[in-house]
Design an enzyme around this catalytic site. Structure first.
Site, PDB file in Angstrom:
ATOM      1  N   GLY A  45     -27.943  -0.394 -15.102  1.00 51.11           N
ATOM      2  CA  GLY A  45     -27.147   0.361 -14.145  1.00 51.11           C
ATOM      3  C   GLY A  45     -26.264  -0.475 -13.254  1.00 51.11           C
ATOM      4  O   GLY A  45     -25.737   0.043 -12.265  1.00 51.11           O
TER       5      GLY A  45
ATOM      6  N   GLY B   3     -23.399  -1.948 -14.210  1.00 54.01           N
ATOM      7  CA  GLY B   3     -21.980  -1.837 -14.564  1.00 54.01           C
ATOM      8  C   GLY B   3     -21.542  -2.700 -15.726  1.00 54.01           C
ATOM      9  O   GLY B   3     -20.341  -2.961 -15.881  1.00 54.01           O
ATOM     10  N   LYS B   4     -22.469  -3.146 -16.576  1.00 57.08           N
ATOM     11  CA  LYS B   4     -22.099  -3.987 -17.721  1.00 57.08           C
ATOM     12  C   LYS B   4     -21.229  -3.222 -18.714  1.00 57.08           C
ATOM     13  O   LYS B   4     -20.158  -3.683 -19.122  1.00 57.08           O
ATOM     14  CB  LYS B   4     -23.353  -4.508 -18.440  1.00 57.08           C
ATOM     15  N   SER B   5     -21.708  -2.059 -19.151  1.00 52.75           N
ATOM     16  CA  SER B   5     -20.977  -1.281 -20.151  1.00 52.75           C
ATOM     17  C   SER B   5     -19.641  -0.792 -19.604  1.00 52.75           C
ATOM     18  O   SER B   5     -18.660  -0.694 -20.351  1.00 52.75           O
ATOM     19  CB  SER B   5     -21.819  -0.090 -20.621  1.00 52.75           C
ATOM     20  N   TYR B   6     -19.590  -0.466 -18.315  1.00 55.45           N
ATOM     21  CA  TYR B   6     -18.319  -0.064 -17.721  1.00 55.45           C
ATOM     22  C   TYR B   6     -17.319  -1.214 -17.772  1.00 55.45           C
ATOM     23  O   TYR B   6     -16.138  -1.025 -18.065  1.00 55.45           O
ATOM     24  CB  TYR B   6     -18.542   0.384 -16.277  1.00 55.45           C
TER      25      TYR B   6
ATOM     26  N   GLY C  27     -29.733  -3.884 -20.239  1.00 54.99           N
ATOM     27  CA  GLY C  27     -30.080  -4.320 -18.890  1.00 54.99           C
ATOM     28  C   GLY C  27     -31.548  -4.674 -18.737  1.00 54.99           C
ATOM     29  O   GLY C  27     -32.427  -4.022 -19.310  1.00 54.99           O
TER      30      GLY C  27
ATOM     31  N   ASP D 205     -22.224  -6.754 -25.117  1.00 56.14           N
ATOM     32  CA  ASP D 205     -22.716  -5.913 -24.022  1.00 56.14           C
ATOM     33  C   ASP D 205     -24.240  -5.897 -24.109  1.00 56.14           C
ATOM     34  O   ASP D 205     -24.818  -5.222 -24.962  1.00 56.14           O
ATOM     35  CB  ASP D 205     -22.135  -4.505 -24.153  1.00 56.14           C
TER      36      ASP D 205
END
Length: 627
Positions: free
Chosen positions: A101, A103-106, A260, A257
């Protein structure tokens, strides 16, 4: 040698953190990031902040702030360097790391909308692909260079590799792929699909398809948590047609990616998801060990023991072997939460990113090796010609310079010619001496060269099909001793189970008998022999557990060729004996693969002796003097 570039990005507070009335503990200024320790029971802890310095510190907490870091800014700073490395022929890699949560994928892909990619909030992966094809279209206006682009998309879930762009054969098919390692190109995924793409729209369709297949789950801290590591790879080939010779580079761009890291309690993980989280944390712990070891190497930490890099402890680190400490220009972007409720996870991420700065890679241009050698030779020729030209232009001031350069060039060429001639002459002389013996003759038959021996002889059948030669042992009249290396042996063999004196072959008027010695393992046509045994044409002899010989008796071969012209071939089987030992001989032939070795002998003689024979025939006078 280049260090891994490291960037840190902080996101805004999410819904959960706002409901918990979380306080902001992250502050960024230029390239530094400071984390403040949360207050305990209302007491302010002075001096509890920790400051870290990175290559980039991106503050994406408040869009209204003048220091707000947008997706476009991150692409300009990080994505442009990836494209530059790719077009220069280097490998490149971008790795997004952080807690669930954060913000890696964003950052890597954009908003979690599977049906399309938001034009304004696109992440690094779609922007890099779009920039790649924009640059290709710009450079393709000239016919001097051609491009070839392929992409693949995989995920690592529970330590198993899945192809996100390939449809599963059946619902029960887990689709797990194996990881192999190439001696030159490093680790790769076997049978991973690669898709040829010619425009960004094709890449976008594949990205949407792969994202739809990624493993996701709702967690206590993130409703769309990615439960797998994803690697999107671009294989980018450039060929310069105007270069002589053709110049080609192959770049591999990994865009990673990561899943987490998380704690069990906040995410309320149970059952199968608990095991899934354990596998994710295990691979991330291994990644931490790899980065720690590489950081020690890069920092030059002195130690009495050799530093071991545990790449193979996890599928993730094994596939990223070249990107971490190898042939790649690597960038790591660590994403963090600004909330005090995530203090420990954020602090661990910052320490992890700080350690990654010490990793040193060795990127090299991935061009064709043979082309590189040819270019170096052409460069050397150009240099020598330039020296000759400069010496000639000196004129009367240095009248001997041109002559000296020419003499240097001629001397170099002469030395090379003498070395080559000496080597060839030695080969021809050795061939001539062998052919002058009465027992061996050489003749041309069609497109092949046949070696004949008028005495009974043995042909060594090697178990290694990659060997470059075959031995022929002719049996003289009388006794021939076979065994391990010793001064008493006539034929020396190597292999397990051989004795110093293993057996004796007795040749009396063309009849050859094998006499096994006590304790020696001898097999003829697959049958163990303990008593004297007369050998017949084509017999397969195995001595010990490895040495294998094929017996050839020219006298028996001549019976079959009675009504044919020409001399018998060394590889001709006997008709009179074939009816008696066809079954055993066939088994032995298959078992020892003598036929392939026989073909190799013919090819070897043709390659090595034919140039020498041509020289001999044109120098008959010289050959007579040798006699």
């Amino acid at each position: 040698m280049t260090s891994v570039r490291v960037a840190v990005r902080v996101r805004p507070l999410n819904k959960r953190e706002k409901q918990l009335s979380s306080k902001v503990i992250i502050h960024m200024k230029e390239k530094t990031t400071t984390i403040q320790k949360p207050t305990v029971r209302g007491d302010e802890l002075k001096g509890a902040g920790k400051t870290f310095s990175y290559d980039f510190s991106y503050d994406s907490f408040d869009r209204r702030s003048p220091t707000f870091a947008s997706q476009e800014k991150i692409f300009r700073d990080l994505g442009f360097e990836v494209l530059k490395a790719g077009f220069e022929g280097y490998n490149a890699c971008v790795i997004a790391y952080g807690q669930t949560g954060s913000g890696k994928s964003y950052t890597m892909m954009g908003p979690s909308v599977r049906s399309s990619i938001n034009l304004h909030d696109k992440g690094l992966i779609p922007r890099i692909c779009e920039g790649l094809f924009w640059e290709i279209s710009h450079r393709s206006k000239s016919d001097a260079v051609m491009f070839h682009t392929e992409v693949s998309y995989l995920e690592i879930c529970n330590e198993r590799v899945q192809d996100l762009l390939k449809k599963r054969a059946s619902p029960t098919d887990d689709g797990g792929l194996s990881v192999r390692e190439h001696p030159r190109h490093g680790p790769y995924v076997e049978n991973l699909s690669k898709h040829l793409v010619q425009s960004y729209s094709e890449v976008e369709g594949l990205i949407i398809l792969g994202n739809a297949k990624r493993t996701t789950a709702s967690r206590g801290v993130n409703d769309f948590s990615k439960r797998s590591h994803a690697i999107f790879t671009i294989m980018f080939t450039q060929v310069w047609c105007d270069a002589e010779p053709l110049y080609e580079t192959v770049s591999k761009i990994h865009l990673v990616d990561l899943a987490g890291s998380e704690k069990v309690d906040p995410t309320r993980t149970v059952g199968g998801r608990l095991k899934e989280s354990a596998d994710i944390n295990k691979s991330l712990v291994t990644l931490g060990h790899v980065i720690s070891a590489l950081a020690d190497l890069g920092a030059g930490v002195s130690t009495t023991k050799q530093i071991f890099i545990p790449y193979r402890d996890s599928v993730l680190t094994w596939l990223l072997k070249d990107s971490l400490g190898g042939n790649s220009k690597t960038t790591m972007i660590a994403t963090i939460s600004p909330a005090d409720v995530n203090y420990m996870e954020t602090l661990n991420t910052l320490r992890f990113a700080s350690q990654a700065k010490n990793i040193v890679n060795s990127p090299t241009v991935n061009d064709n090796g043979s082309m590189k050698v040819m270019r170096e030779l052409q460069s050397e020729v150009t240099r020598l010609n330039q020296l000759l030209k400069e010496a000639t232009q000196v004129g009367h001031e240095v009248p001997l310079s041109s002559v000296d350069v020419k003499e240097e060039l001629n001397e170099t060429k002469s030395l090379q010619a003498v070395a080559l001639t000496k080597n060839r002459s030695s080969t021809w002389r050795e061939t001539l001496n062998i052919l002058q013996e009465e027992t061996v003759t050489l003749r041309k038959e069609g497109s092949g060269v046949v070696l004949d021996c008028c005495l009974p002889h043995l042909i060594g059948v090697g178990e290694d099909l990659q060997s470059t030669g075959i031995a022929l042992y002719y049996l003289k009249e009388g006794r021939t001793i076979i065994g391990k290396a010793s001064c008493t042996q006539d034929i020396v063999l190597h292999g397990p189970g051989l004795l110093s004196v293993h057996c004796v072959l007795e040749n009396i008027a063309g009849t050859v008998t094998l006499f096994p010695q006590d304790g020696a393992l001898c097999l003829v046509n697959g049958s163990v022999v303990t008593d004297p045994c007369q050998l017949t044409q084509g017999a397969i002899i195995q001595l010990g557990k490895g040495a294998t010989l094929w017996f050839n008796q020219p006298t028996a071969s001549q019976l079959r060729l009675k009504y044919q012209s020409g001399l018998p071939s060394v590889f001709s089987p006997s008709v009179t004996d074939s009816s008696n030992s066809t079954e055993n001989l066939s088994k032995a032939m298959v078992q020892n693969r003598w036929y392939k070795d026989a073909i190799k002998l013919t090819a070897l003689v043709a390659d090595e002796c034919k140039p020498g024979l041509a020289k001999i025939l044109t120098s008959a006078g010289s050959a007579t003097n040798v006699n």
